[in-house]
Design a protein around this motif. Structure first.
Motif, PDB file in Angstrom:
ATOM      1  N   LYS A 299     -15.132  17.125 -30.464  1.00 43.89           N
ATOM      2  CA  LYS A 299     -15.357  17.687 -31.794  1.00 43.89           C
ATOM      3  C   LYS A 299     -14.161  17.391 -32.690  1.00 43.89           C
ATOM      4  CE  LYS A 299     -16.674  22.032 -34.038  1.00 43.89           C
ATOM      5  NZ  LYS A 299     -16.930  23.481 -33.832  1.00 43.89           N
ATOM      6  N   ASN A 300     -14.452  17.009 -33.928  1.00 43.68           N
ATOM      7  CA  ASN A 300     -13.411  16.698 -34.918  1.00 43.68           C
ATOM      8  C   ASN A 300     -12.436  15.636 -34.401  1.00 43.68           C
ATOM      9  OD1 ASN A 300     -14.467  18.712 -36.663  1.00 43.68           O
ATOM     10  ND2 ASN A 300     -13.279  20.275 -35.606  1.00 43.68           N
ATOM     11  N   PHE A 301     -12.991  14.623 -33.766  1.00 44.04           N
ATOM     12  CA  PHE A 301     -12.155  13.564 -33.200  1.00 44.04           C
ATOM     13  C   PHE A 301     -11.255  12.928 -34.244  1.00 44.04           C
ATOM     14  CE2 PHE A 301     -11.957   8.888 -33.167  1.00 44.04           C
ATOM     15  CZ  PHE A 301     -10.999   8.720 -32.177  1.00 44.04           C
ATOM     16  N   ARG A 302     -11.803  12.606 -35.418  1.00 43.09           N
ATOM     17  CA  ARG A 302     -11.035  11.837 -36.398  1.00 43.09           C
ATOM     18  C   ARG A 302      -9.791  12.578 -36.869  1.00 43.09           C
ATOM     19  NH1 ARG A 302     -14.262   7.601 -40.082  1.00 43.09           N
ATOM     20  NH2 ARG A 302     -15.609   6.710 -38.466  1.00 43.09           N
ATOM     21  N   SER A 303      -9.915  13.880 -37.106  1.00 37.92           N
ATOM     22  CA  SER A 303      -8.754  14.636 -37.571  1.00 37.92           C
ATOM     23  C   SER A 303      -7.700  14.750 -36.464  1.00 37.92           C
ATOM     24  CB  SER A 303      -9.173  16.023 -38.044  1.00 37.92           C
ATOM     25  OG  SER A 303      -9.809  16.748 -36.998  1.00 37.92           O
ATOM     26  N   SER A 304      -8.153  14.925 -35.224  1.00 40.20           N
ATOM     27  CA  SER A 304      -7.209  15.012 -34.106  1.00 40.20           C
ATOM     28  C   SER A 304      -6.513  13.671 -33.888  1.00 40.20           C
ATOM     29  CB  SER A 304      -7.935  15.444 -32.828  1.00 40.20           C
ATOM     30  OG  SER A 304      -8.477  16.725 -32.967  1.00 40.20           O
ATOM     31  N   TYR A 305      -7.290  12.595 -33.958  1.00 44.07           N
ATOM     32  CA  TYR A 305      -6.713  11.258 -33.796  1.00 44.07           C
ATOM     33  C   TYR A 305      -5.710  10.966 -34.905  1.00 44.07           C
ATOM     34  CZ  TYR A 305      -6.382   6.205 -34.343  1.00 44.07           C
ATOM     35  OH  TYR A 305      -5.912   4.930 -34.522  1.00 44.07           O
ATOM     36  N   GLN A 306      -6.054  11.360 -36.149  1.00 43.27           N
ATOM     37  CA  GLN A 306      -5.162  11.137 -37.277  1.00 43.27           C
ATOM     38  C   GLN A 306      -3.797  11.774 -37.032  1.00 43.27           C
ATOM     39  OE1 GLN A 306      -5.753   9.271 -39.963  1.00 43.27           O
ATOM     40  NE2 GLN A 306      -3.794   9.711 -40.936  1.00 43.27           N
ATOM     41  N   ALA A 307      -3.802  12.983 -36.440  1.00 45.58           N
ATOM     42  CA  ALA A 307      -2.550  13.688 -36.166  1.00 45.58           C
ATOM     43  C   ALA A 307      -1.760  13.034 -35.051  1.00 45.58           C
ATOM     44  CB  ALA A 307      -2.845  15.142 -35.803  1.00 45.58           C
ATOM     45  N   MET A 308      -2.423  12.213 -34.237  1.00 49.03           N
ATOM     46  CA  MET A 308      -1.749  11.550 -33.117  1.00 49.03           C
ATOM     47  C   MET A 308      -1.203  10.177 -33.505  1.00 49.03           C
ATOM     48  SD  MET A 308      -4.444  12.634 -30.110  1.00 49.03           S
ATOM     49  CE  MET A 308      -3.511  11.975 -28.720  1.00 49.03           C
ATOM     50  N   LYS A 309      -1.405   9.781 -34.770  1.00 50.13           N
ATOM     51  CA  LYS A 309      -0.862   8.489 -35.222  1.00 50.13           C
ATOM     52  C   LYS A 309       0.037   8.653 -36.454  1.00 50.13           C
ATOM     53  CE  LYS A 309      -4.465   6.960 -38.429  1.00 50.13           C
ATOM     54  NZ  LYS A 309      -5.135   5.789 -38.985  1.00 50.13           N
ATOM     55  N   THR A 310       0.360   9.907 -36.757  1.00 53.78           N
ATOM     56  CA  THR A 310       1.118  10.198 -37.959  1.00 53.78           C
ATOM     57  C   THR A 310       2.379  10.977 -37.619  1.00 53.78           C
ATOM     58  OG1 THR A 310      -0.962  10.374 -39.184  1.00 53.78           O
ATOM     59  CG2 THR A 310       1.009  11.246 -40.248  1.00 53.78           C
ATOM     60  N   ILE A 311       3.478  10.631 -38.243  1.00 55.02           N
ATOM     61  CA  ILE A 311       4.703  11.424 -38.124  1.00 55.02           C
ATOM     62  C   ILE A 311       4.703  12.466 -39.232  1.00 55.02           C
ATOM     63  CG2 ILE A 311       7.214  11.399 -38.319  1.00 55.02           C
ATOM     64  CD1 ILE A 311       7.269   8.674 -37.102  1.00 55.02           C
ATOM     65  N   SER A 312       4.663  13.711 -38.853  1.00 51.37           N
ATOM     66  CA  SER A 312       4.725  14.798 -39.814  1.00 51.37           C
ATOM     67  C   SER A 312       5.245  16.046 -39.122  1.00 51.37           C
ATOM     68  CB  SER A 312       3.339  15.077 -40.422  1.00 51.37           C
ATOM     69  OG  SER A 312       2.464  15.606 -39.448  1.00 51.37           O
ATOM     70  N   GLU A 313       5.615  17.013 -39.928  1.00 50.98           N
ATOM     71  CA  GLU A 313       6.216  18.222 -39.372  1.00 50.98           C
ATOM     72  C   GLU A 313       5.256  18.976 -38.478  1.00 50.98           C
ATOM     73  OE1 GLU A 313       8.447  22.292 -40.988  1.00 50.98           O
ATOM     74  OE2 GLU A 313       7.791  20.730 -42.378  1.00 50.98           O
ATOM     75  N   ARG A 314       3.965  18.946 -38.808  1.00 50.48           N
ATOM     76  CA  ARG A 314       3.008  19.793 -38.104  1.00 50.48           C
ATOM     77  C   ARG A 314       2.097  19.046 -37.147  1.00 50.48           C
ATOM     78  NH1 ARG A 314       1.134  23.804 -43.113  1.00 50.48           N
ATOM     79  NH2 ARG A 314       3.213  24.669 -43.510  1.00 50.48           N
ATOM     80  N   ASN A 315       2.319  17.760 -36.969  1.00 46.21           N
ATOM     81  CA  ASN A 315       1.465  17.051 -36.018  1.00 46.21           C
ATOM     82  C   ASN A 315       1.858  17.400 -34.592  1.00 46.21           C
ATOM     83  OD1 ASN A 315       3.854  15.585 -35.681  1.00 46.21           O
ATOM     84  ND2 ASN A 315       2.733  13.716 -35.199  1.00 46.21           N
ATOM     85  N   ASN A 316       1.006  17.056 -33.633  1.00 54.25           N
ATOM     86  CA  ASN A 316       1.316  17.341 -32.235  1.00 54.25           C
ATOM     87  C   ASN A 316       2.387  16.390 -31.728  1.00 54.25           C
ATOM     88  OD1 ASN A 316      -0.369  19.556 -31.200  1.00 54.25           O
ATOM     89  ND2 ASN A 316      -2.044  18.282 -31.949  1.00 54.25           N
ATOM     90  N   ALA A 317       2.086  15.110 -31.740  1.00 49.18           N
ATOM     91  CA  ALA A 317       3.055  14.080 -31.363  1.00 49.18           C
ATOM     92  C   ALA A 317       2.446  12.734 -31.711  1.00 49.18           C
ATOM     93  CB  ALA A 317       3.382  14.145 -29.873  1.00 49.18           C
ATOM     94  N   LYS A 318       3.236  11.850 -32.291  1.00 48.58           N
ATOM     95  CA  LYS A 318       2.736  10.520 -32.636  1.00 48.58           C
ATOM     96  C   LYS A 318       2.784   9.637 -31.394  1.00 48.58           C
ATOM     97  CE  LYS A 318       3.866   6.403 -35.371  1.00 48.58           C
ATOM     98  NZ  LYS A 318       2.505   6.050 -35.838  1.00 48.58           N
ATOM     99  N   VAL A 319       1.616   9.241 -30.910  1.00 53.03           N
ATOM    100  CA  VAL A 319       1.564   8.333 -29.762  1.00 53.03           C
ATOM    101  C   VAL A 319       0.895   7.008 -30.118  1.00 53.03           C
ATOM    102  CG1 VAL A 319       1.599  10.146 -28.011  1.00 53.03           C
ATOM    103  CG2 VAL A 319      -0.595   9.423 -28.959  1.00 53.03           C
ATOM    104  N   PHE A 320       0.200   6.967 -31.282  1.00 55.18           N
ATOM    105  CA  PHE A 320      -0.537   5.761 -31.654  1.00 55.18           C
ATOM    106  C   PHE A 320       0.031   5.116 -32.918  1.00 55.18           C
ATOM    107  CE2 PHE A 320      -4.240   8.254 -29.760  1.00 55.18           C
ATOM    108  CZ  PHE A 320      -4.213   7.577 -28.560  1.00 55.18           C
ATOM    109  N   ASP A 321      -0.144   3.814 -32.999  1.00 59.61           N
ATOM    110  CA  ASP A 321      -0.022   3.048 -34.231  1.00 59.61           C
ATOM    111  C   ASP A 321      -1.363   2.375 -34.480  1.00 59.61           C
ATOM    112  OD1 ASP A 321       2.401   3.356 -35.516  1.00 59.61           O
ATOM    113  OD2 ASP A 321       3.434   1.938 -34.207  1.00 59.61           O
ATOM    114  N   GLU A 322      -1.721   2.194 -35.749  1.00 60.66           N
ATOM    115  CA  GLU A 322      -2.981   1.512 -36.066  1.00 60.66           C
ATOM    116  C   GLU A 322      -2.745   0.524 -37.193  1.00 60.66           C
ATOM    117  OE1 GLU A 322      -7.270   2.538 -38.067  1.00 60.66           O
ATOM    118  OE2 GLU A 322      -6.468   4.012 -36.651  1.00 60.66           O
ATOM    119  N   VAL A 323      -3.091  -0.739 -36.941  1.00 60.35           N
ATOM    120  CA  VAL A 323      -2.981  -1.782 -37.954  1.00 60.35           C
ATOM    121  C   VAL A 323      -4.294  -2.540 -37.988  1.00 60.35           C
ATOM    122  CG1 VAL A 323      -1.770  -3.855 -38.691  1.00 60.35           C
ATOM    123  CG2 VAL A 323      -0.495  -2.014 -37.561  1.00 60.35           C
ATOM    124  N   GLY A 324      -4.963  -2.514 -39.135  1.00 61.51           N
ATOM    125  CA  GLY A 324      -6.235  -3.212 -39.273  1.00 61.51           C
ATOM    126  C   GLY A 324      -7.276  -2.750 -38.261  1.00 61.51           C
TER     127      GLY A 324
END
Length: 350
Positions: A299-324
């Protein structure tokens, strides 16, 4: 050591890059004949069709025998194949279980020795050793002494297995303690110890004012070059490290959260990361749409995935990069994530 170096030549240096699995299998047979086992005398049994019960039938690549007794199985894979594929390990688990063997060998671009999972309280075989085809490799000499015919004995094998199992258990204990130590609780413990030391020389009010501006974090110094064993830092004096955008702080999140995700695979972030790692083993690169399909039940995969590829104060942890729309592991944390995934596979796959 000369015999091991000869095996390196047979199984690595003399193999063309486009060699088929069938050609490589002949090389493996040649190598074990060098170790004293005879194909002619049926000590090396190739693709033997074995009937087990009324409906089960297996055909291992190679079985090493002595007086018609099965000693161990050798599964052969093309040198270009990725031996991390869990299906290979599962196949060997099946052979060990059906043939009642304690260990088997997988040979491709390296040698892997597996032991029956029941010996290590596991549902599947356990990797005991990896041996690369390098000249003068001490592990190679040990392999020769264990598996050449003239020195082969169950007593030596059992001793070897027990030593490796003890080493595996000890390493697991070390990793568990490292994970335990790198927690907030231990950071607070160190802060209290520092506080007690300062209180011997200063008033409580002074000590409280000093320590409220400091954070104590514990890191495993072997993880990455930027980590330190213990560091004490004041956020007022170095706000860059604590503003939620620094690489160091993001890595600290990874070291804390990724082991938890792999230890609790039913969590949403855990499932996304595990699904990605499984896709990555099957093919490279992995696209966003492939990961989204693999995570369609989340459920809500896209928002969870977004938080896993972004550096921000409130994200869980950035583990992904996405290019194209191509997904990769975030480079600074890549090796740590890969290491934790290997631990996860040993614990849960089967």
């Amino acid at each position: 050591m000369e015999k091991w170096n000869e095996l390196c030549f047979i199984l690595s240096e003399s193999i063309p890059s486009n060699a088929s699995e069938q050609v490589f299998e002949l090389k493996v047979i040649q190598a074990f004949e060098k170790l004293g086992w005879s194909h002619f005398k049926r000590e090396i049994s190739v693709r033997e069709n074995i009937q087990l019960g009324a409906s089960n039938r297996i055909t291992p690549d190679i079985i090493i025998k002595s007086d018609d007794t099965n000693l161990f199985v050798i599964e052969v894979k093309n040198p270009s194949a990725d031996l991390k594929n869990p299906s290979y390990q599962n196949q060997l688990s099946s052979y060990m279980r059906m043939l009642r063997l304690n260990f088997d060998i997988l040979i491709g671009n390296e040698i892997k020795i597996f032991v029956d999972g029941s010996l290590v309280d596991s549902n599947q075989s356990e990797l005991l050793e990896r041996i690369s085809f390098k000249k003068d490799n001490p592990k190679g000499l040990e392999f020769i002494n264990l598996f050449q015919k003239e020195t082969f004995s169950y007593q030596n094998i059992e001793k070897y297995i027990q030593e490796k199992i003890e080493s595996i258990k000890e390493n697991q204990t070390v990793e568990n303690l490292k994970n335990e130590i790198t927690t907030t609780e231990y950071s607070e413990y160190l802060k209290n110890e520092l506080k007690n030391k300062l209180l011997r020389e200063q008033s409580e009010s002074v000590v409280e004012k000093v320590l409220e501006d400091f954070k104590i974090k514990i890191y495993d110094s072997t993880q990455t070059e930027i980590q330190q064993t213990i560091y004490v830092q004041s956020p007022q004096n170095d706000s860059d490290n604590y503003n939620g955008t620094s690489k160091e702080l993001e890595l600290a999140k990874i070291y804390k959260k990724v082991p938890v995700w792999f230890n609790k695979p039913n969590q949403k972030n855990s499932q996304i990361l595990i699904n990605y790692m499984k896709l990555r083993e099957q093919k490279t690169p992995v696209t966003f749409f492939e990961l989204e399909k693999a995570c369609e039940r989340i459920k809500n995969f896209r928002s969870s995935y977004q938080a896993m590829k972004t550096i921000s104060e409130r994200n869980n942890a950035k583990v992904f990069d996405e290019v194209g729309r191509i997904i990769s592991l975030w480079e600074p944390g890549k090796s740590f994530v890969e290491k934790e995934y290997e631990k996860f596979k040993r614990r849960y796959s089967g």
